[in-house]
Every structure is written in C-alpha cells, then in structure tokens.
Design a protein around this motif. Structure first.
Motif, PDB file in Angstrom:
ATOM      1  N   PHE A  63       4.726   2.569   7.846  1.00 13.41           N
ATOM      2  CA  PHE A  63       3.985   3.490   6.987  1.00 13.41           C
ATOM      3  C   PHE A  63       4.368   4.909   7.411  1.00 13.41           C
ATOM      4  O   PHE A  63       3.745   5.510   8.297  1.00 13.41           O
ATOM      5  N   ASP A  64       5.440   5.420   6.805  1.00 11.84           N
ATOM      6  CA  ASP A  64       6.036   6.687   7.232  1.00 11.84           C
ATOM      7  C   ASP A  64       5.075   7.860   7.102  1.00 11.84           C
ATOM      8  O   ASP A  64       5.084   8.774   7.937  1.00 11.84           O
ATOM      9  N   ASN A  65       4.252   7.867   6.065  1.00 12.49           N
ATOM     10  CA  ASN A  65       3.364   9.012   5.849  1.00 12.49           C
ATOM     11  C   ASN A  65       2.401   9.228   7.008  1.00 12.49           C
ATOM     12  O   ASN A  65       1.963  10.352   7.263  1.00 12.49           O
ATOM     13  N   ARG A  66       2.063   8.134   7.700  1.00  7.97           N
ATOM     14  CA  ARG A  66       1.115   8.237   8.817  1.00  7.97           C
ATOM     15  C   ARG A  66       1.777   7.915  10.147  1.00  7.97           C
ATOM     16  O   ARG A  66       1.097   7.836  11.174  1.00  7.97           O
ATOM     17  N   TYR A  80       0.851  -1.184   0.000  1.00 10.31           N
ATOM     18  CA  TYR A  80       0.000   0.000   0.000  1.00 10.31           C
ATOM     19  C   TYR A  80       0.893   1.243   0.000  1.00 10.31           C
ATOM     20  O   TYR A  80       1.731   1.394  -0.883  1.00 10.31           O
ATOM     21  N   ASP A  81       0.800   2.108   1.018  1.00  2.96           N
ATOM     22  CA  ASP A  81       1.640   3.314   1.031  1.00  2.96           C
ATOM     23  C   ASP A  81       2.825   3.169   1.976  1.00  2.96           C
ATOM     24  O   ASP A  81       3.379   4.155   2.454  1.00  2.96           O
ATOM     25  N   GLY A  82       3.220   1.920   2.239  1.00  4.81           N
ATOM     26  CA  GLY A  82       4.360   1.686   3.120  1.00  4.81           C
ATOM     27  C   GLY A  82       5.177   0.495   2.650  1.00  4.81           C
ATOM     28  O   GLY A  82       5.228   0.177   1.457  1.00  4.81           O
ATOM     29  N   TRP A  83       5.824  -0.155   3.612  1.00  3.34           N
ATOM     30  CA  TRP A  83       6.621  -1.353   3.359  1.00  3.34           C
ATOM     31  C   TRP A  83       6.177  -2.446   4.322  1.00  3.34           C
ATOM     32  O   TRP A  83       5.782  -2.165   5.455  1.00  3.34           O
TER      33      TRP A  83
END
Length: 699
Positions: free
Chosen positions: A607-610, A575-578
C-alpha cells in the motif's frame, strides 16, 4: 466372497461414470447385494488386468487417499436428500460419511453437504490376489435409520467401483454426470425394496477415562512477564446410544470430552467478517444434517460449536446432555439439550434445540421449523425460532426459503414487530450441470438478529445475488465439460440503502478428460469502509469507498493420483493497494504406511500511499503414518506468519476394535517472534499431553 451363495446372486450391470460416461467397464467387475434380517451385505470381485496396479495408499480410517475402492450409498429413509456412504479399499480400511441436501448446494444453501466426520459400526474385509482384489461389506441394520411400512423398507442405492490408476469410476445405476458428484446424489439412486428386516434394538455404552498434563503460561500480577504452571488432568465420562425404534435414536452424554478431535486449521482473515470453523467433534456428527438451518452463506440458526467452545476455540467443560433424532412417517424430528459448566467469567449455560421437518408436495420438497434457546445461570437468555423450506418447483429447479427471528434479553429496546431481529433468505436455482443454469437469491438481515446458538458472518443488510451459466459436455477432446458463468452480488445498508459492498465478474471452469480441473475468475469489487479496518499488524485500511479488480486462476490435479497438487494464484488491486496470493496444495501418498499433505499460502500486499506492507505465510502439513489398520499416528503441523505461531497437534490411535480405542494426543505451540511484544512472550505456548481410553459395550 468365495462362498457359493454369492454365485447364486445376479451381478449389477456397471457402466462408466467417468471418464467416458455410459461406456462399458474396462475391467471385469462383479458386484452383488444381499441381506438377511440383521445385516445388509455387498460383495465385489474386482478383477484387474494389471494386479500390480491395484492401489491401496492408506491404512487410516476415513482416508481413501487415491486408493481403488468399493463404495456403497444408501438413502435409508428414501427421502432423496440424505444418505449414508460406506467405502472400503484393497487395504480393508473403512470410510463412512453422511450426505445431505441431495449432494448439492447453491449460494444460500451451499457448503457442508458432505459430513466426513460421521462414524458408525460396520465391517469390511478385503483380499488382493494375482487376479485383482475382492471385498465384502457387512452393515448391521441397527447402524442405519429407516422406516418400515407394512413389513417393507424402501431405500435408494448407488454402488461404485473406482479403478484409480485409470481414473475410471464405474457406477450402478447408470447415473449421468449432470451435476458435480452426481454419483453421490440420493435422488438419482436406484430404489430397492427390503422385506423381513428385524434389527436388534442395540444399546451402546461408551465410557472413557482420561489423564494428562497441561503446561500453561499466564501473565504475572505485575504484568512484566509470564509464569509457567503445570496442571494434571483427570476425567471420567461417557456416552450412551440406544435405538428406540428403527428410525428413532437417543444419545446421552455425561462429562463430555473431545480430546481426540483434530485441532482447527490456522487461518488468516482478510475480510471484515467472522471466520467459520467446521464442527469436528464426534458427538454432534450423526445425522447432523437434520439440524442444518442455513440463513444465507455460512450463517445458520444452529451451530454446534457454540456448545462447549468459546469464540476463540477454547474448551468449556460440558456436564452432559441428550439428543433424540428420528423420523416418523413424513416427519423428521431432532431434539438436543446440553448443559455446560461455569468457567472463569463464563456462566453455566443450557443449550436447547428442537427441529421439525415434513416432506410436502413431492418426494424432493419439505417444510420445517426450528427453535433454539441459550439460557445462563445469571438470568440472560437468547431464544430463536425459524421456518424453512425446500421446494422442487419443476425438473431440477428448486426454491429455498428461510425465515428466522431472535429474542435476546439483553436487547431491551428490541421490537419484534418491526423485523429488526429477523433474517429472511430466498433462493431459486437449477441443480444441474448441463446447458443453461442459474441462481437468484436475496437476503434481508435485521440489525438485532443474533442467534445465540447460531453463526452469523454479518448482519444489518439487504443482499441480492444472480448467477447465469452455460455448461457444455464433450463426448471427445480434452474436456469432459466446461462452464462459463456470469455472477454478481451486492450488500446494501438497511436504513440508507447505500451499497456496502459488491462483486461482479465472470468465471470459466472446466474438468479435463484426465479429471484435472480448474477455473479462471475475473471480478470487480466495491467496498465501502466506514471505520478503520485493521487488515494485519501495521496495515490499516482507512475509511473510504474503494473500487478494485481481482483475477484468479485455479488448477487441481485428479484426487486419485498418488502425487498431486493444486494451485491458486490471485492478484490485482486491493482497496488502495495491491495484493498477491499464491496457494499450493501438494500431496504425496508414498505408500499405505506413509502420506504427506501440505497446504501453503503466501500473501504479499503493498500500500504505497501509506508505506505499508502485508507479508506473511500460512502453512499446514499433515503427516499420516500407520503400521496396520489398527495402529496409526497423524500429525498436524501449522505455521501462521500473521500471528508468528508454530503449532502442532499429534494424535496416536490404537484401535483394538470398533468402539475400543487408546488415544495419545499432544498439543503445543512455539512463539516465533517473542521479542515483538512487551513483555516478551515465552518461547513455548501452552502445551499438553493427554491419554484417553474409550471402550464400547454393546448390549
């Protein structure tokens, strides 16, 4: 085995299946077959140049655990699709199982062609000497199902000897390794003709008595804490099995109980769809394949765990039921009817299943149908029907098709005519592991498709899949075979046709000369998330369209090693992470008295963005101990880091004889992070200890 009558019978010509297909055995092997009017016999003189190397690593029923063994496959209906398998080892343990779908599977019809939980009545005796080991198997025809035509019974037969330390499998007939587990494919078995069989119409009556104590933690009325209460349990019930004819059997059950069944595995769901747990209860096991009606992937029109179990695995008491299974000429017939008791807010329900199937066109094809019903005492009903078929088009090319439709009284706006409550699955594949291979499939699932006695992992979609492969076999070198495969699939929304999810990639898999195996898979994944997707506590994937890339590698040592392991490493964007996942499956067969099997998985996602982190462990440790073939203990200890739960299921069994058992079963759990909840959880989760005695009377 040393009776003179055996010497008058010719031995079977055995050849290697692996590691060097078609070559002569490296150890002298004499296998003979015989039968009379009530029993089928198989004897083996397994001479060994190194008698100290003969392996017997288990004393527990249904657990071969890397032992040398003698294995007998019988396609008793000669249908080239189903079979019974009987196995014994130098320790004299018995292992029996059922095979369906000709021991193969594709993307739609995949999984569960091997029923390891099946048990029936038969005998095996073995001895080990300074010359090797020797075995005799005796199977009563009353434990088999077959058709007699003018006094002749045709069956398919495959016999094996495994020399575990050499990783050598000998087989008759000379089955080529053209598919995975080709030696377990009924369609490749040798045809034999039996005459003069007169099995006894046996009646098995198996009552049980159960007593125990359960400790339950319940939230108090004020919601500020948990009250602990104890409940004593006592129960009586039983099963009756009657062979109406050679190929028609009736089973009756009253006050059905499954206390001795092993607990479900602890799993973590990192997808948006339902997890699937296999059936482990004995009553539903015999010829379970006839009830098999797949509708794509793990979804199926009938799923026996819907009976007597809630969606979370809690037991619902069963008043009783009846099952009728058999074959008449080219027709398969199965009927099941069960009635559950009321429990809390769950009303009493009746579950019904009717299954018909007929062989058509050729010996490897059939057409069939199924009807299911689920009706409760409050007036709600769920009805379903389906038609299916397996057609051998040519050679190893097969067409699979299924159509099912459901009718639920709670969906008043459901229109049957527009297929909103239907599901269609089609697949064409090649059942061969040599040269070019392919699988092409499609599924349509309506938004109201809801089989009340079935299992559905997802609905309201259109789906397409394609896999193209090429497999190379090597006469020499490090690999027996290796395969390169390109694969892809996509789910589309029914109304708008936009892509819900898809996967495309390539995989290289192999089997080494020492029977180790592995694979490497690279894939691109697309997911369209429409609403918040809770992945784990504190980790939520927001709506959006996501493209990410995953790579995984697997390696598994040969199952016949006394110390072995498997490993899976998967990593990549998620998704938006690893997300990084490591799975290890070490096993140690220390002796026939003690063995350990561990399954460990570690998941770490960031998930760095969150600023969210996913970090948990899953572990399952199975400990098997035995004093002899009759007294054993098996423990399943599990830790689920996602739920902060440590649980154990311990089952002691004293098997006095076949059909006469004493079970002591202990279940409990520990909450490992009590303070994370308000009110705080009790340290000990629900706990129970049960004693169950089973005694089979044979008439």
């Amino acid at each position: 085995m040393d009776e003179p009558a055996w010497d008058a019978i010719s031995t079977l010509p055995m050849v290697q299946y692996e590691p060097n297909a078609g070559e002569a055995p490296t150890e002298r092997t004499e296998i003979r077959l015989a039968y009379d009017d009530t029993y089928f016999y198989c004897s083996m003189r397994a001479y060994d140049s190194d008698p100290n190397g003969v392996r017997a690593t288990s004393l527990y029923r249904d657990r071969i655990s890397g032992s040398d063994h003698l294995e007998l496959l019988l396609d008793t209906y000669n249908d080239n699709e189903t079979a019974y398998v009987f196995t014994t080892t130098p320790a004299g343990i018995r292992n029996d199982l059922e095979i369906s779908n000709d021991g193969t599977g594709g993307t739609i019809s995949s999984n569960t062609w091997l029923n390891r939980d099946f048990n029936t009545f038969w005998d095996a005796e073995t001895t080990v000497t300074d010359q090797g080991w020797f075995a005799e198997i005796r199977i009563p025809f009353s434990s088999l199902r077959f058709q007699d035509t003018d006094g002749r019974v045709i069956m398919g037969l495959t016999v094996q000897r495994k020399v575990a330390r050499k990783l050598e499998r000998l087989v008759f007939p000379a089955v080529p390794p053209k598919t995975n587990f080709a030696f377990l494919r009924p369609s490749l078995a040798q045809k034999i003709v039996l005459t003069g069989i007169k099995p006894i119409k046996t009646l098995y009556v198996t009552p049980y008595v159960l007593a125990g104590h359960e400790q339950i933690n319940a939230l108090n009325d004020s919601g500020t804490g948990y009250d602990q209460r104890g409940e004593f349990q006592g129960n009586l019930g039983g099963d009756v099995k009657f062979s109406i004819t050679n190929n028609l059997t009736a089973d009756f059950t009253i006050n059905t109980d499954f206390a001795q069944a092993e607990a479900d595995d602890q799993l973590v769901n990192l997808s948006r769809f339902s997890l699937f747990f296999p059936e482990k209860r004995q009553f539903f096991q015999e010829r379970a394949s006839i009830f098999d009606f797949r509708t794509g992937g793990l979804s199926r029109l009938f799923f026996s765990r819907r009976i007597g179990l809630t969606a979370t695995g809690e037991q619902v008491p069963i008043y009783g039921g009846v099952r009728l299974i058999g074959r008449m000429n080219t027709w398969d017939l199965a009927v099941l009817d069960m009635q559950t008791q009321r429990q809390d807010t769950i009303p009493s329900e009746n579950f019904g299943v009717l299954r018909l199937r007929k062989r058509v066109f050729n010996r490897n094809s059939y057409l069939g149908g199924m009807f299911t019903s689920r009706i409760d005492t409050e007036g709600n009903s769920n009805l379903a029907y389906g038609v299916d078929g397996l057609i051998r088009v040519a050679g190893d090319d097969y067409l699979t098709l299924q159509w099912a439709q459901t009718f639920d009284s709670r969906f008043v706006d459901q229109a049957a005519a527009d297929f909103k409550s239907g599901r269609l699955a089609l697949e064409m594949n090649r059942r061969r592991r040599r040269g070019f291979g392919y699988t092409v499939g499609a599924i349509f699932s309506g938004p109201n498709y809801n089989p009340g006695v079935g299992f559905v992992d997802r609905s309201d979609f259109k789906y397409g899949t394609t896999a193209l492969s090429h497999t190379w076999f090597r006469e020499s070198g490090p690999f027996i075979w290796h395969k390169l495969e390109a694969l892809g699939n996509a789910y589309l929304d029914n109304s708008s046709n936009y892509v819900l999810s898809s996967e495309y990639g390539a995989e290289w898999s192999f089997s080494r000369r020492n029977l180790d195996g592995g694979s490497v898979l690279v894939k691109k994944v697309y997911e369209n998330i429409l609403t918040d997707f809770p992945l784990a506590e504190g980790v939520v994937i927001p709506p959006g369209m996501y493209d990410f890339y995953r790579i995984s590698g697997t390696y598994s040592m040969a199952v016949d090693r006394t110390v072995r392991t498997g490993a899976v490493l998967e990593t990549g964007t998620f998704y938006d992470g690893w997300l990084h996942t490591l799975t290890l499956t070490p096993s140690w067969y220390q002796s026939k008295y003690f063995q350990l099997n561990l399954e460990y998985s570690y998941n770490y996602g960031i998930f760095d963005n969150r600023n969210e982190i996913l970090n948990f462990h899953i572990a399952r440790l199975r400990v098997g101990t035995a004093l002899n073939r009759h007294i054993s203990t098996n423990a399943l200890l599990q830790y689920n880091g996602a739920q902060d739960l440590l649980s154990y299921n311990v089952r002691f069994r004293w098997n006095f004889r076949e059909g006469q058992d004493l079970w002591i079963v202990v279940n409990s759990g520990l909450n490992t992070d009590r303070m994370a909840f308000t009110p705080n959880l009790p340290r000990t989760a629900n706990r129970s200890i049960l004693l169950k005695y089973i005694h089979t009377f044979i008439f």
